[in-house]
Design a protein around this motif. Structure first.
Motif, PDB file in Angstrom:
ATOM      1  N   ALA A  66       0.710  -1.329   0.105  1.00 45.86           N
ATOM      2  CA  ALA A  66       0.027   0.034   0.102  1.00 45.86           C
ATOM      3  C   ALA A  66       0.901   1.162  -0.028  1.00 45.86           C
ATOM      4  N   PRO A  67       0.721   2.154  -0.647  1.00 51.91           N
ATOM      5  CA  PRO A  67       1.400   3.473  -0.883  1.00 51.91           C
ATOM      6  C   PRO A  67       1.169   4.378   0.447  1.00 51.91           C
ATOM      7  N   PHE A  68       2.130   4.904   1.142  1.00 56.11           N
ATOM      8  CA  PHE A  68       1.938   5.846   2.256  1.00 56.11           C
ATOM      9  C   PHE A  68       1.534   7.130   2.145  1.00 56.11           C
ATOM     10  N   CYS A  69       1.437   7.517   0.976  1.00 53.54           N
ATOM     11  CA  CYS A  69       1.363   9.116   0.384  1.00 53.54           C
ATOM     12  C   CYS A  69       0.062   9.295  -0.085  1.00 53.54           C
ATOM     13  N   PRO A  70      -0.860  10.165   0.713  1.00 54.58           N
ATOM     14  CA  PRO A  70      -2.270  10.289   0.043  1.00 54.58           C
ATOM     15  C   PRO A  70      -2.274  10.877  -1.295  1.00 54.58           C
ATOM     16  N   TYR A  71      -1.243  11.605  -1.586  1.00 53.59           N
ATOM     17  CA  TYR A  71      -1.035  12.253  -2.999  1.00 53.59           C
ATOM     18  C   TYR A  71      -0.675  11.347  -3.877  1.00 53.59           C
ATOM     19  N   PHE A  72      -0.043  10.022  -3.830  1.00 53.32           N
ATOM     20  CA  PHE A  72       0.486   9.123  -4.648  1.00 53.32           C
ATOM     21  C   PHE A  72      -0.537   8.689  -5.725  1.00 53.32           C
ATOM     22  N   GLY A  73      -0.285   8.699  -6.978  1.00 44.83           N
ATOM     23  CA  GLY A  73      -1.298   8.325  -8.081  1.00 44.83           C
ATOM     24  C   GLY A  73      -1.697   9.691  -8.700  1.00 44.83           C
ATOM     25  N   SER A  74      -1.738  10.969  -8.156  1.00 45.05           N
ATOM     26  CA  SER A  74      -1.973  12.158  -8.815  1.00 45.05           C
ATOM     27  C   SER A  74      -0.970  12.888  -8.887  1.00 45.05           C
ATOM     28  N   CYS A  75       0.126  13.211  -7.688  1.00 45.72           N
ATOM     29  CA  CYS A  75       1.023  13.832  -7.651  1.00 45.72           C
ATOM     30  C   CYS A  75       2.303  13.223  -8.664  1.00 45.72           C
ATOM     31  N   GLY A  76       3.087  14.165  -9.575  1.00 42.02           N
ATOM     32  CA  GLY A  76       3.946  13.289 -10.086  1.00 42.02           C
ATOM     33  C   GLY A  76       5.491  12.995  -9.728  1.00 42.02           C
ATOM     34  N   ARG A 129      -2.586  29.868  -9.092  1.00 39.26           N
ATOM     35  CA  ARG A 129      -3.949  30.266  -8.810  1.00 39.26           C
ATOM     36  C   ARG A 129      -4.994  29.304  -9.168  1.00 39.26           C
ATOM     37  N   ILE A 130      -5.485  28.687  -8.181  1.00 42.60           N
ATOM     38  CA  ILE A 130      -6.815  27.678  -8.414  1.00 42.60           C
ATOM     39  C   ILE A 130      -7.867  28.357  -7.594  1.00 42.60           C
ATOM     40  N   GLU A 131      -8.730  28.242  -8.756  1.00 45.23           N
ATOM     41  CA  GLU A 131     -10.366  28.928  -8.197  1.00 45.23           C
ATOM     42  C   GLU A 131      -9.958  30.094  -7.301  1.00 45.23           C
ATOM     43  N   GLY A 132      -9.263  31.015  -7.853  1.00 51.33           N
ATOM     44  CA  GLY A 132      -8.966  32.499  -6.992  1.00 51.33           C
ATOM     45  C   GLY A 132      -8.056  32.366  -5.821  1.00 51.33           C
ATOM     46  N   ALA A 133      -7.515  31.193  -5.498  1.00 44.24           N
ATOM     47  CA  ALA A 133      -6.761  30.881  -4.381  1.00 44.24           C
ATOM     48  C   ALA A 133      -5.259  30.665  -4.789  1.00 44.24           C
ATOM     49  N   ALA A 134      -4.222  31.274  -4.168  1.00 48.71           N
ATOM     50  CA  ALA A 134      -2.764  30.548  -4.250  1.00 48.71           C
ATOM     51  C   ALA A 134      -2.932  29.065  -3.715  1.00 48.71           C
ATOM     52  N   GLU A 135      -2.448  28.124  -4.523  1.00 46.87           N
ATOM     53  CA  GLU A 135      -2.169  26.893  -4.190  1.00 46.87           C
ATOM     54  C   GLU A 135      -0.654  26.439  -4.456  1.00 46.87           C
ATOM     55  N   ALA A 136      -0.076  25.428  -3.401  1.00 46.67           N
ATOM     56  CA  ALA A 136       1.488  24.993  -3.579  1.00 46.67           C
ATOM     57  C   ALA A 136       1.281  23.669  -3.724  1.00 46.67           C
ATOM     58  N   GLY A 137       2.052  23.260  -4.221  1.00 46.12           N
ATOM     59  CA  GLY A 137       2.300  21.529  -4.628  1.00 46.12           C
ATOM     60  C   GLY A 137       3.261  21.154  -5.749  1.00 46.12           C
ATOM     61  N   PHE A 138       3.063  20.026  -6.212  1.00 45.99           N
ATOM     62  CA  PHE A 138       3.890  19.656  -7.356  1.00 45.99           C
ATOM     63  C   PHE A 138       2.856  19.172  -8.669  1.00 45.99           C
ATOM     64  N   MET A 139       3.600  19.047  -9.804  1.00 46.23           N
ATOM     65  CA  MET A 139       2.757  18.932 -10.930  1.00 46.23           C
ATOM     66  C   MET A 139       2.338  17.368 -11.164  1.00 46.23           C
ATOM     67  N   ALA A 140       1.394  17.245 -11.583  1.00 45.20           N
ATOM     68  CA  ALA A 140       0.742  15.755 -11.932  1.00 45.20           C
ATOM     69  C   ALA A 140       1.747  15.183 -12.986  1.00 45.20           C
ATOM     70  N   ALA A 141       2.088  14.036 -13.121  1.00 46.17           N
ATOM     71  CA  ALA A 141       2.758  13.201 -13.903  1.00 46.17           C
ATOM     72  C   ALA A 141       2.320  13.660 -15.264  1.00 46.17           C
ATOM     73  N   ARG A 142       3.187  13.971 -16.158  1.00 46.50           N
ATOM     74  CA  ARG A 142       3.124  14.182 -17.522  1.00 46.50           C
ATOM     75  C   ARG A 142       2.195  15.384 -17.697  1.00 46.50           C
ATOM     76  N   SER A 143       1.828  16.239 -16.839  1.00 51.14           N
ATOM     77  CA  SER A 143       0.917  17.263 -17.048  1.00 51.14           C
ATOM     78  C   SER A 143       1.422  18.573 -16.371  1.00 51.14           C
ATOM     79  N   ALA A 148      -2.276  20.238  -5.386  1.00 54.93           N
ATOM     80  CA  ALA A 148      -2.002  21.193  -4.269  1.00 54.93           C
ATOM     81  C   ALA A 148      -1.749  20.073  -3.050  1.00 54.93           C
ATOM     82  N   ILE A 149      -0.649  20.246  -2.264  1.00 51.90           N
ATOM     83  CA  ILE A 149      -0.524  19.646  -1.120  1.00 51.90           C
ATOM     84  C   ILE A 149      -0.320  20.290   0.327  1.00 51.90           C
ATOM     85  N   ASP A 150      -0.484  19.331   1.439  1.00 52.71           N
ATOM     86  CA  ASP A 150      -0.409  20.007   2.659  1.00 52.71           C
ATOM     87  C   ASP A 150       0.823  19.893   2.899  1.00 52.71           C
ATOM     88  N   HIS A 151       1.722  18.578   2.702  1.00 55.58           N
ATOM     89  CA  HIS A 151       2.966  18.727   3.042  1.00 55.58           C
ATOM     90  C   HIS A 151       3.416  17.338   2.128  1.00 55.58           C
TER      91      HIS A 151
END
Length: 421
Positions: A66-76, A129-143, A148-151
């Motif tokens: 089981a992957p340990f990260c909740p963003y695995f599969g969407s985060c690249g 900027r996503i839906e008017g708010a600044a979001e921080a994170g990583f790019m999706a794979a090949r995209s 957006a991530i919390d950590h």
């Protein structure tokens, strides 16, 4: 599976170099493992590459975890959190062995050495900027889509707050309206942040950024490499030396990775007394080598050399450390220059050091140590050294980019007999 999509069942035969499962017809399926039967949804072809989205695992591999990260599969960022440690290590080792074999090189490849340590000490977060708010994170794979991530759980704990810091720093720069990249590095003085991609900032924005550096308790804050404020020295340890790297300058991904690479390089030097450190950066190897040997560091980036020189001068007990600014891609050291040294270490960018490797092959240097983050370019450069009369001792693959398809490696070359002409 959404309405109208038709799934196809396929068998996965092997794991590709990027961590994708590969079916018999070459179809790439991210998230699938060898030996699995999976249901996939075909995606639009990109050139000759055919991909499909994993819809369901019908017969899972016993190596699946089981992957340990909740963003695995969407985060690249990570490619392979779902594979058990032993086959994962074998896969990464084989990436190096395969690259060497394709270049016609026979060499012993050691087992993968783990160098994740406490986690990644640096990461670049993207702010949009996503839906008017600044979001921080990583790019999706090949995209270019932002996830957006919390950590990020594979980073050092001190870096877990970096996405929130990135969002705060984006506010005086348009709140993500323009692309903004925030490089965050863990140092002894705290987080070292370099902002890039947005362009120049006016006086008011700079004042607000300096105030935010205080609010966020940053060690240093820079904009496109220009220091806005340094509240505490952002120190990185390189052996006994206290190094303050230039803003945004190159560092190994993990502290454990740099320490292991340094240990292997120093050990390979044996009794060599005068060393050339090519593509030296800010001196991760030079400063360690200089504890017992004279070192000449050659690098194209002036800021990195200045940081190296400053660290060397303020570290008691080091041997002689000299520096030379030189573009080794355009002006590699020639054989007569190289022959002054007992050993050479070279650690080029991902593209490798083809021009410099060709000159090394013409030299009489007894020991050459190659460090690389790309097995393909290393194999190309190694072939040049072997053709010049060197032999390649054991290659050691190092995993400081855990869960990604990237692998670091160290190879030691020793001259034997007369070189070929």
């Amino acid at each position: 599976m959404s309405a109208g999509e038709v799934g196809t069942d396929v068998e996965i035969l092997r794991l590709g170099a990027r961590g994708d499962g590969i079916a018999a017809d070459g179809l790439l399926v991210a998230g699938a493992l060898p030996g699995e039967r999976v249901r996939v949804i075909p995606e639009a072809a990109r050139g000759s590459q055919r991909r499909a989205r994993l819809d369901a695992v019908l017969e899972p591999s016993p190596d699946r975890i089981a992957p340990f990260c909740p963003y695995f599969g969407s985060c690249g960022g990570c490619a392979i959190q779902h594979l058990a440690p032993e086959p994962y290590g074998a896969w990464k080792r084989d990436l190096v062995a395969t690259a060497l074999a394709r270049a016609g090189i026979e060499a012993a490849v050691a087992s993968l050495r783990d160098a994740h340590g406490a986690g990644r000490r640096r990461a670049t977060f993207h702010v949009r900027r996503i839906e008017g708010a600044a979001e921080a994170g990583f790019m999706a794979a090949r995209s270019h889509a932002l996830v957006a991530i919390d950590h990020c759980p594979i980073t050092e704990p001190a870096l877990h707050r970096a996405p929130e810091v990135a969002r705060l720093l984006a506010r005086p720069l348009g709140g993500g309206g323009k692309p903004l990249d925030v490089q965050a590095t863990v140092t002894e003085g705290g987080l070292d942040i370099d902002l890039r991609g947005h362009g120049p900032a006016d006086g008011r924005a700079r004042q607000v950024l300096v105030a935010l550096a205080e609010t966020c308790d940053l060690a240093r804050l820079s904009l496109h490499g220009e220091v806005l404020v340094e509240r505490r020295p952002p120190v990185i340890r390189a052996g006994r030396a206290a190094l303050v790297p230039p803003p945004g300058g190159f560092l190994q991904a993990t502290q454990a990775g740099e320490a292991l690479l340094g240990e292997l390089v120093v050990t390979a030097m044996g009794g060599a007394k005068r060393i050339a450190d090519l593509f030296s950066g800010a001196g991760a190897f030079s400063l360690r080598l200089a504890e017992e040997r004279a070192v000449h560091a050659v690098e194209g980036d002036a800021a990195s050399l200045a940081a190296l020189d400053r660290a060397a001068r303020f570290t008691p007990g080091l041997r002689s450390v000299t520096t030379e600014r030189r573009d080794l891609f355009r002006r590699p050291l020639l054989a007569p220059e190289l022959d002054r040294f007992d050993a050479v270490v070279f650690d080029p960018p991902r593209a490798g050091a083809e021009a410099q490797a060709a000159r090394l092959a013409e030299s009489k240097v007894p020991v050459v140590v190659g460090v690389s983050c790309d097995a393909g370019s290393f194999a190309r450069d190694a072939a040049l050294l072997l053709a010049g009369g060197y032999r390649l001792d054991e290659v050691v693959p190092i995993d400081q980019f855990r869960h990604s398809p990237h692998v670091e490696l160290v190879g030691v070359f020793r001259r034997e007999g007369r070189r070929k002409r």
